[in-house]
Design a protein around this motif. Structure first.
Motif, PDB file in Angstrom:
ATOM      1  N   ILE A 216       3.083   0.214  -3.519  1.00  0.00           N
ATOM      2  CA  ILE A 216       4.070  -0.652  -2.906  1.00  0.00           C
ATOM      3  C   ILE A 216       3.564  -1.577  -1.915  1.00  0.00           C
ATOM      4  N   ASP A 217       2.416  -1.107  -1.095  1.00  0.00           N
ATOM      5  CA  ASP A 217       1.727  -2.098  -0.103  1.00  0.00           C
ATOM      6  C   ASP A 217       1.115  -3.252  -0.964  1.00  0.00           C
ATOM      7  N   MET A 218       0.296  -2.879  -1.802  1.00  0.00           N
ATOM      8  CA  MET A 218      -0.335  -3.908  -2.499  1.00  0.00           C
ATOM      9  C   MET A 218       0.513  -4.899  -3.265  1.00  0.00           C
ATOM     10  N   ASN A 219       1.695  -4.443  -3.838  1.00  0.00           N
ATOM     11  CA  ASN A 219       2.683  -5.420  -4.399  1.00  0.00           C
ATOM     12  C   ASN A 219       3.259  -6.203  -3.236  1.00  0.00           C
ATOM     13  N   ARG A 220       3.316  -5.689  -2.176  1.00  0.00           N
ATOM     14  CA  ARG A 220       3.886  -6.432  -0.894  1.00  0.00           C
ATOM     15  C   ARG A 220       2.827  -7.653  -0.435  1.00  0.00           C
ATOM     16  N   ARG A 221       1.612  -7.186  -0.543  1.00  0.00           N
ATOM     17  CA  ARG A 221       0.214  -7.986  -0.301  1.00  0.00           C
ATOM     18  C   ARG A 221       0.263  -9.249  -1.168  1.00  0.00           C
ATOM     19  N   MET A 222       0.432  -8.751  -2.352  1.00  0.00           N
ATOM     20  CA  MET A 222       0.182  -9.884  -3.404  1.00  0.00           C
ATOM     21  C   MET A 222       1.435 -10.851  -3.471  1.00  0.00           C
ATOM     22  N   ARG A 223       2.645 -10.465  -3.197  1.00  0.00           N
ATOM     23  CA  ARG A 223       3.684 -11.305  -2.871  1.00  0.00           C
ATOM     24  C   ARG A 223       3.586 -12.353  -1.658  1.00  0.00           C
ATOM     25  N   GLU A 224       2.890 -11.706  -0.615  1.00  0.00           N
ATOM     26  CA  GLU A 224       2.308 -12.552   0.569  1.00  0.00           C
ATOM     27  C   GLU A 224       1.336 -13.703   0.152  1.00  0.00           C
ATOM     28  N   ALA A 225       0.611 -13.224  -0.867  1.00  0.00           N
ATOM     29  CA  ALA A 225      -0.681 -14.071  -1.339  1.00  0.00           C
ATOM     30  C   ALA A 225      -0.309 -15.262  -2.173  1.00  0.00           C
ATOM     31  N   LEU A 226       0.791 -14.767  -3.005  1.00  0.00           N
ATOM     32  CA  LEU A 226       1.642 -15.911  -3.730  1.00  0.00           C
ATOM     33  C   LEU A 226       2.239 -16.955  -2.782  1.00  0.00           C
ATOM     34  N   ALA A 227       2.859 -16.286  -1.944  1.00  0.00           N
ATOM     35  CA  ALA A 227       3.847 -17.116  -1.101  1.00  0.00           C
ATOM     36  C   ALA A 227       2.906 -18.209  -0.345  1.00  0.00           C
ATOM     37  N   ALA A 228       1.670 -17.867   0.172  1.00  0.00           N
ATOM     38  CA  ALA A 228       0.867 -18.377   0.905  1.00  0.00           C
ATOM     39  C   ALA A 228       0.023 -19.360   0.011  1.00  0.00           C
ATOM     40  N   SER A 229      -0.109 -19.305  -1.099  1.00  0.00           N
ATOM     41  CA  SER A 229      -0.600 -20.308  -2.257  1.00  0.00           C
ATOM     42  C   SER A 229       0.626 -20.897  -2.714  1.00  0.00           C
ATOM     43  N   SER A 230       1.766 -20.879  -2.393  1.00  0.00           N
ATOM     44  CA  SER A 230       2.778 -21.562  -2.961  1.00  0.00           C
ATOM     45  C   SER A 230       2.670 -21.475  -4.542  1.00  0.00           C
ATOM     46  N   VAL A 231       2.809 -20.302  -5.164  1.00  0.00           N
ATOM     47  CA  VAL A 231       3.023 -20.088  -6.055  1.00  0.00           C
ATOM     48  C   VAL A 231       4.209 -19.351  -6.724  1.00  0.00           C
ATOM     49  N   PRO A 232       5.229 -20.214  -7.375  1.00  0.00           N
ATOM     50  CA  PRO A 232       6.558 -19.685  -7.815  1.00  0.00           C
ATOM     51  C   PRO A 232       6.548 -18.209  -8.053  1.00  0.00           C
ATOM     52  N   HIS A 233       7.486 -17.329  -7.481  1.00  0.00           N
ATOM     53  CA  HIS A 233       7.603 -16.116  -7.761  1.00  0.00           C
ATOM     54  C   HIS A 233       9.050 -15.513  -7.315  1.00  0.00           C
TER      55      HIS A 233
END
Length: 265
Positions: A216-233
């Protein structure tokens, strides 16, 4: 839905390999071409693992997508530390073979890639590394931080049980020791930061509320990384554990996401 098996000698792997191809009921070898969704299995799975999902046939027919099920066993669909070239096999051979053999949209806009756990992570790796090939990613409980793993974070849960998670030995056979070139090459957060913006991707992520806390934690971190890099998700947490019951329950959502973003000819 019709299930076919395609087999050929792989130049990348050095032996015969097979993929399952799922054709929706409306599939035709002539006329309008069909978008394709590649679905990657979890650790230790194979090209038939996704077929255990009770609702797969229904969603394939409803979405009208050609679905391709390749396999890499425990090799994470990467070019690994042992020299096994499953990334080359997937990206160069499987995609080319499917486009040659079936009536598909043979461009990135018509190709998506997804998977569960190991396969969900691999799907994101490949889309970030090969944006010229894939435009959509759909991950169920992606194990994104595999290249960053040290030791066995699941050791305390084993207690004689068989977990669908690699031991330290199995993990390092693929990824090499901590600090290896393979681990650096596939660092997921570097891949997000260094992606080629010329090839935009859309990403669907979900994870079960009863999954392993680390997952769960790594999926949350990936969501944050995608958001920080402006990747639509799109990110969702929903009921379920780290199992195929969770995957099956999410199929309508996953296929609707892919279908709405993949181009039809």
């Amino acid at each position: 839905m019709k299930v076919l098996t395609e087999t050929w000698r792989s130049e990348s792997i050095g032996r015969e390999k097979s993929v399952n191809v799922l054709l929706p009921s409306r599939y035709s070898s002539a006329g309008r071409a069909f978008p394709v969704l590649y679905l990657l299995h979890g650790f230790g799975g194979n090209r038939s693992t996704w077929l255990q999902c009770d609702d797969l046939s229904t969603v394939v027919d409803s979405a009208g997508l050609v679905v391709v099920l390749p396999e890499s066993g425990r090799s994470w669909f990467i070019n690994d530390a042992r020299g096994r070239r499953y990334e080359d096999y997937l990206v160069e051979e499987v995609v080319g073979h499917v486009d040659d053999a079936f009536n598909t949209v043979a461009s990135r806009d018509g190709r998506g890639i997804g998977g569960f756990s190991m396969g969900g992570a691999a799907a994101l790796y490949q889309a970030l590394r090969h944006g010229e090939v894939f435009s959509v990613v759909c991950s169920n409980a992606g194990a994104f931080e595999a290249p960053l793993r040290e030791g066995d974070p699941y050791g305390h849960l084993r207690d004689g049980q068989r977990l669908a998670m690699p031991t330290t030995r199995d993990h390092e056979r693929v990824w090499g020791p901590v600090g290896s070139e393979v681990r650096r090459e596939y660092d997921p957060y570097r891949a997000v930061r260094d992606r080629d913006a010329k090839y935009p991707i859309d990403v669907h992520l979900d994870v079960g509320l009863d999954d392993y806390p680390r997952m769960i934690d790594m999926n949350r971190r990936m969501r944050e990384a995608l958001a920080a890099s402006s990747v639509p998700h799109r990110y969702r947490e929903r009921p379920g554990g780290h199992d195929w019951e969770f995957v099956n329950a999410g199929l309508p959502d996953l296929f609707a996401f892919a279908r709405s973003r993949l181009l039809s000819a």
